[in-house]
Design a protein around this motif. Structure first.
Motif, mmCIF file in Angstrom:
data_model
loop_
_atom_site.group_PDB
_atom_site.id
_atom_site.type_symbol
_atom_site.label_atom_id
_atom_site.label_comp_id
_atom_site.label_asym_id
_atom_site.label_seq_id
_atom_site.Cartn_x
_atom_site.Cartn_y
_atom_site.Cartn_z
ATOM 1 N N ARG A 13 41.614 49.329 86.034
ATOM 2 C CA ARG A 13 42.004 49.733 84.650
ATOM 3 C C ARG A 13 42.410 51.395 85.372
ATOM 4 N NH1 ARG A 13 38.718 47.301 79.955
ATOM 5 N NH2 ARG A 13 39.927 45.603 79.801
ATOM 6 N N GLU A 14 40.961 51.802 85.678
ATOM 7 C CA GLU A 14 41.107 53.275 85.903
ATOM 8 C C GLU A 14 42.377 53.677 86.895
ATOM 9 O OE1 GLU A 14 37.428 54.333 86.872
ATOM 10 O OE2 GLU A 14 36.548 54.477 85.501
ATOM 11 N N ARG A 15 42.117 52.600 88.266
ATOM 12 C CA ARG A 15 43.295 52.767 89.198
ATOM 13 C C ARG A 15 44.658 52.403 88.739
ATOM 14 N NH1 ARG A 15 39.770 49.314 92.058
ATOM 15 N NH2 ARG A 15 41.602 47.442 91.416
ATOM 16 N N MET A 16 44.827 51.948 87.543
ATOM 17 C CA MET A 16 46.270 51.495 86.772
ATOM 18 C C MET A 16 46.625 52.499 86.059
ATOM 19 S SD MET A 16 46.419 47.334 86.174
ATOM 20 C CE MET A 16 48.659 47.692 85.441
ATOM 21 N N VAL A 17 45.623 53.699 85.270
ATOM 22 C CA VAL A 17 46.215 54.337 84.325
ATOM 23 C C VAL A 17 46.339 55.526 85.590
ATOM 24 C CG1 VAL A 17 44.820 56.187 83.005
ATOM 25 C CG2 VAL A 17 44.633 53.985 82.899
ATOM 26 N N ALA A 18 45.721 55.669 86.808
ATOM 27 C CA ALA A 18 46.381 56.577 87.580
ATOM 28 C C ALA A 18 46.962 57.045 88.144
ATOM 29 C CB ALA A 18 45.538 57.005 88.835
ATOM 30 N N GLN A 19 47.544 55.428 88.723
ATOM 31 C CA GLN A 19 48.782 55.106 89.661
ATOM 32 C C GLN A 19 50.545 54.984 88.516
ATOM 33 O OE1 GLN A 19 49.369 50.916 90.191
ATOM 34 N NE2 GLN A 19 51.163 50.682 90.899
ATOM 35 N N TYR A 20 50.103 54.595 87.125
ATOM 36 C CA TYR A 20 51.180 55.079 85.981
ATOM 37 C C TYR A 20 51.436 56.521 85.117
ATOM 38 C CZ TYR A 20 53.006 49.850 86.761
ATOM 39 O OH TYR A 20 52.746 48.710 87.277
ATOM 40 N N ALA A 21 50.799 56.844 85.800
ATOM 41 C CA ALA A 21 50.473 58.523 84.555
ATOM 42 C C ALA A 21 51.925 59.110 84.663
ATOM 43 C CB ALA A 21 49.532 59.235 84.839
ATOM 44 N N GLU A 22 52.286 59.616 86.097
ATOM 45 C CA GLU A 22 53.677 60.172 85.587
ATOM 46 C C GLU A 22 54.474 59.849 84.465
ATOM 47 O OE1 GLU A 22 53.817 61.418 89.942
ATOM 48 O OE2 GLU A 22 52.314 62.528 89.947
ATOM 49 N N LYS A 23 54.857 57.855 85.349
ATOM 50 C CA LYS A 23 55.689 57.462 84.451
ATOM 51 C C LYS A 23 55.141 57.209 82.975
ATOM 52 C CE LYS A 23 58.368 53.309 85.616
ATOM 53 N NZ LYS A 23 58.209 52.363 86.006
ATOM 54 N N ASP A 37 56.766 50.129 76.536
ATOM 55 C CA ASP A 37 56.099 48.800 76.392
ATOM 56 C C ASP A 37 56.810 48.047 77.467
ATOM 57 O OD1 ASP A 37 55.435 48.400 73.391
ATOM 58 O OD2 ASP A 37 57.305 47.921 72.369
ATOM 59 N N GLU A 38 56.968 47.739 78.122
ATOM 60 C CA GLU A 38 57.300 46.894 79.370
ATOM 61 C C GLU A 38 55.998 47.338 80.858
ATOM 62 O OE1 GLU A 38 61.138 47.032 80.764
ATOM 63 O OE2 GLU A 38 61.463 45.929 78.535
ATOM 64 N N LEU A 39 55.840 48.830 80.325
ATOM 65 C CA LEU A 39 54.540 49.389 81.456
ATOM 66 C C LEU A 39 52.879 48.280 81.419
ATOM 67 C CD1 LEU A 39 54.802 52.847 81.982
ATOM 68 C CD2 LEU A 39 55.900 51.212 83.373
ATOM 69 N N PRO A 40 52.497 47.507 81.958
ATOM 70 C CA PRO A 40 51.340 47.189 81.699
ATOM 71 C C PRO A 40 50.493 47.350 80.724
ATOM 72 C CG PRO A 40 51.556 47.546 84.656
ATOM 73 C CD PRO A 40 52.550 48.285 83.801
ATOM 74 N N LYS A 41 49.445 46.621 79.656
ATOM 75 C CA LYS A 41 49.129 47.593 78.817
ATOM 76 C C LYS A 41 47.541 48.085 79.567
ATOM 77 C CE LYS A 41 49.962 44.240 75.501
ATOM 78 N NZ LYS A 41 50.793 44.212 74.834
ATOM 79 N N ASN A 42 47.411 47.752 80.330
ATOM 80 C CA ASN A 42 46.025 48.371 81.390
ATOM 81 C C ASN A 42 46.296 49.041 82.064
ATOM 82 O OD1 ASN A 42 44.255 47.066 80.384
ATOM 83 N ND2 ASN A 42 44.266 45.448 81.772
ATOM 84 N N SER A 43 47.853 50.278 81.741
ATOM 85 C CA SER A 43 47.833 51.600 82.556
ATOM 86 C C SER A 43 47.671 52.723 81.431
ATOM 87 C CB SER A 43 49.469 51.675 83.170
ATOM 88 O OG SER A 43 50.505 50.688 82.109
ATOM 89 N N SER A 44 47.241 52.461 80.335
ATOM 90 C CA SER A 44 47.729 52.937 78.832
ATOM 91 C C SER A 44 46.134 53.467 79.209
ATOM 92 C CB SER A 44 47.543 52.350 77.617
ATOM 93 O OG SER A 44 47.076 53.288 76.412
ATOM 94 N N LYS A 45 45.597 54.708 78.923
ATOM 95 C CA LYS A 45 45.112 55.663 79.117
ATOM 96 C C LYS A 45 43.690 55.373 77.835
ATOM 97 C CE LYS A 45 45.704 60.035 79.887
ATOM 98 N NZ LYS A 45 45.694 61.252 79.623
#
Length: 89
Positions: A13-23, A37-45
């Motif tokens: 989850r920490e990796r995904m949050v960092a990966q999608y933060a800017e987007k 809504d279409e981004l992965p749920k685990n990319s949410s902080k």
């Protein structure tokens, strides 16, 4: 001690949050909720949980040190944290 699978899930989850933060920031600023809504749920902080870096324990977490109260006490008693000692009076 938390199970390894729980700790691995948190690291993912920490990796995904960092990966999608800017987007996520860009989509929020533009108000494009459909694409957000279409981004992965685990990319949410908000899906991150504060966990002890040593044991993975979710409760009794100290933000300043990044570990749980139990790990903090053990390290303080062993002298692993400079300037920190157990109080007695």
């Amino acid at each position: 001690m938390a199970k390894e699978s729980v700790k691995a899930r948190q690291r993912k989850r920490e990796r995904m949050v960092a990966q999608y933060a800017e987007k996520r920031e860009a989509l929020k600023a533009s108000g494009d909720w459909k694409a957000l809504d279409e981004l992965p749920k685990n990319s949410s902080k908000v899906r991150l949980k504060n966990r002890c870096q040593m044991t993975g324990r979710p409760r009794g977490y100290s933000r300043y040190f990044g570990i749980s109260r139990i790990a903090l006490r053990d390290m303080a008693l062993n002298g692993a944290i400079p300037g920190l000692k157990k109080a007695s009076w």
